[in-house]
Design a protein around this motif. Structure first.
Motif, PDB file in Angstrom:
ATOM      1  N   UNK A 195       0.839  -1.203   0.000  1.00 36.64           N
ATOM      2  CA  UNK A 195       0.000   0.000   0.000  1.00 36.64           C
ATOM      3  C   UNK A 195       0.869   1.245   0.000  1.00 36.64           C
ATOM      4  N   UNK A 196       1.951   1.218   0.771  1.00 35.19           N
ATOM      5  CA  UNK A 196       2.757   2.397   1.009  1.00 35.19           C
ATOM      6  C   UNK A 196       3.675   2.741  -0.153  1.00 35.19           C
ATOM      7  N   UNK A 197       4.402   1.760  -0.678  1.00 37.01           N
ATOM      8  CA  UNK A 197       5.442   2.059  -1.654  1.00 37.01           C
ATOM      9  C   UNK A 197       4.908   2.665  -2.955  1.00 37.01           C
ATOM     10  N   UNK A 198       3.847   2.119  -3.558  1.00 39.96           N
ATOM     11  CA  UNK A 198       3.322   2.782  -4.764  1.00 39.96           C
ATOM     12  C   UNK A 198       2.892   4.220  -4.496  1.00 39.96           C
ATOM     13  N   UNK A 199       2.308   4.468  -3.312  1.00 42.33           N
ATOM     14  CA  UNK A 199       1.900   5.831  -2.998  1.00 42.33           C
ATOM     15  C   UNK A 199       3.117   6.734  -2.829  1.00 42.33           C
ATOM     16  N   UNK A 200       4.199   6.210  -2.260  1.00 45.22           N
ATOM     17  CA  UNK A 200       5.431   6.991  -2.148  1.00 45.22           C
ATOM     18  C   UNK A 200       5.947   7.395  -3.523  1.00 45.22           C
ATOM     19  N   UNK A 201       5.875   6.469  -4.467  1.00 45.65           N
ATOM     20  CA  UNK A 201       6.341   6.766  -5.825  1.00 45.65           C
ATOM     21  C   UNK A 201       5.484   7.862  -6.450  1.00 45.65           C
ATOM     22  N   UNK A 202       4.172   7.770  -6.265  1.00 47.54           N
ATOM     23  CA  UNK A 202       3.283   8.805  -6.811  1.00 47.54           C
ATOM     24  C   UNK A 202       3.526  10.150  -6.129  1.00 47.54           C
ATOM     25  N   UNK A 203       3.705  10.125  -4.807  1.00 44.12           N
ATOM     26  CA  UNK A 203       3.953  11.370  -4.077  1.00 44.12           C
ATOM     27  C   UNK A 203       5.271  12.003  -4.498  1.00 44.12           C
ATOM     28  N   UNK A 204       6.270  11.168  -4.780  1.00 41.85           N
ATOM     29  CA  UNK A 204       7.572  11.686  -5.200  1.00 41.85           C
ATOM     30  C   UNK A 204       7.456  12.447  -6.526  1.00 41.85           C
TER      31      UNK A 204
END
Length: 280
Positions: A62-71
């Motif tokens: 859940x976290x890592x894909x969102x981190x990529x989008x946020x980046x």
């Protein structure tokens, strides 16, 4: 990110927590003959064989894909449609089966070796290592080792900082040392032989060599993977450097040394005193 065919990884990077896998991923991520998933750690085999990992692995996906989008958003860079589709494709629907695992590496260019950087695989039970070897019999394995005491200290500091806690008394520190999680990832005496039994040519790297001789480390890695030499950037930069570490009382360090003495003896007997010295 091209839409290629599902394929197996050609190499795994495993090993102790806080032992340099992030640094190695940053180096090999620069190499045109290596491809690493955008979230780095796939966490597949431990999901299959270590049930207690499954809760936080679900968080990871859940976290890592969102981190990529946020980046991308922070940098003002539009999210590539193919990357967004890839992240959706591997995080929705049925996950954690062999075909899903091979889809993880589908975007790898045909001339590049896909790699799975998941340190936790080092702790697989015997049947888990057997499963990996049966699925990936030709895979190259890189196992990073950090000095048992240094690794335990680093993990304890990380855990406390994540939880925003700081022991106040010596008794508090001693209570922290009773957490079995602190020792599991550094149980080389159990884990290393089971991996070497299935992958006798596995490359075992000492953590301390990354700081002292990073070029020699990368030379060994390139030889192991069968890839060409590459002019890596930022080889001397530390990844996730702790700039304000908590200091453990000397009594706590002494307890760790005593408890981890069997691991120190194993590494000395199995890999040699010189190797042990290079783990720190």
């Amino acid at each position: 990110m091209p839409d290629g065919r599902p394929r197996k990884p050609g190499a795994l990077c495993i090993g102790a927590q806080k032992a340099g896998t992030s640094w190695l991923a940053q180096m090999l991520g620069q190499h045109p003959q290596v491809w690493i998933p955008p979230f780095k750690e796939v966490q597949y085999f431990n999901h299959l064989f270590i049930p207690e990992h499954r809760r936080w692995i679900a968080w990871h996906y859940r976290q890592k894909p969102q981190e990529i989008r946020d980046r991308h958003a922070r940098r003002g860079i539009p999210m590539p449609q193919e990357l967004d589709a890839y992240l959706n494709g591997v995080t929705r629907g049925k996950m954690f089966h062999n075909q899903w695992y091979k889809r993880i590496f589908a975007p790898a260019p045909s001339a590049a070796m896909p790699m799975d950087f998941t340190p936790e695989y080092s702790t697989l039970p015997v049947e888990g290592v057997d499963y990996v070897a049966n699925l990936l019999p030709k895979a190259k394995i890189i196992y990073l080792i950090r000095h048992p005491v240094d690794r335990a200290v680093s993990q304890l500091r990380m855990n406390l900082q994540r939880e925003r806690r700081q022991p106040r008394t010596l008794a508090d520190w001693m209570a922290e040392l009773d957490n079995p999680v602190l020792y599991d990832r550094g149980d080389y005496a159990s884990y290393l032989p089971r991996w070497q039994a299935r992958y006798p040519d596995m490359l075992v790297l000492p953590f301390g060599s990354i700081a002292r001789e990073p070029q020699a480390v990368m030379d060994a890695v390139e030889a192991c993977l069968g890839i060409d030499p590459w002019p890596y950037e930022d080889m001397t930069e530390r990844v996730f450097a702790n700039r304000d570490p908590l200091e453990l009382p000397s009594q706590a360090i002494a307890v760790l040394k005593a408890r981890l003495a069997p691991q120190l003896a194993f590494l000395t007997d199995h890999l040699g005193a010189d190797f042990l010295a290079r783990t720190r």
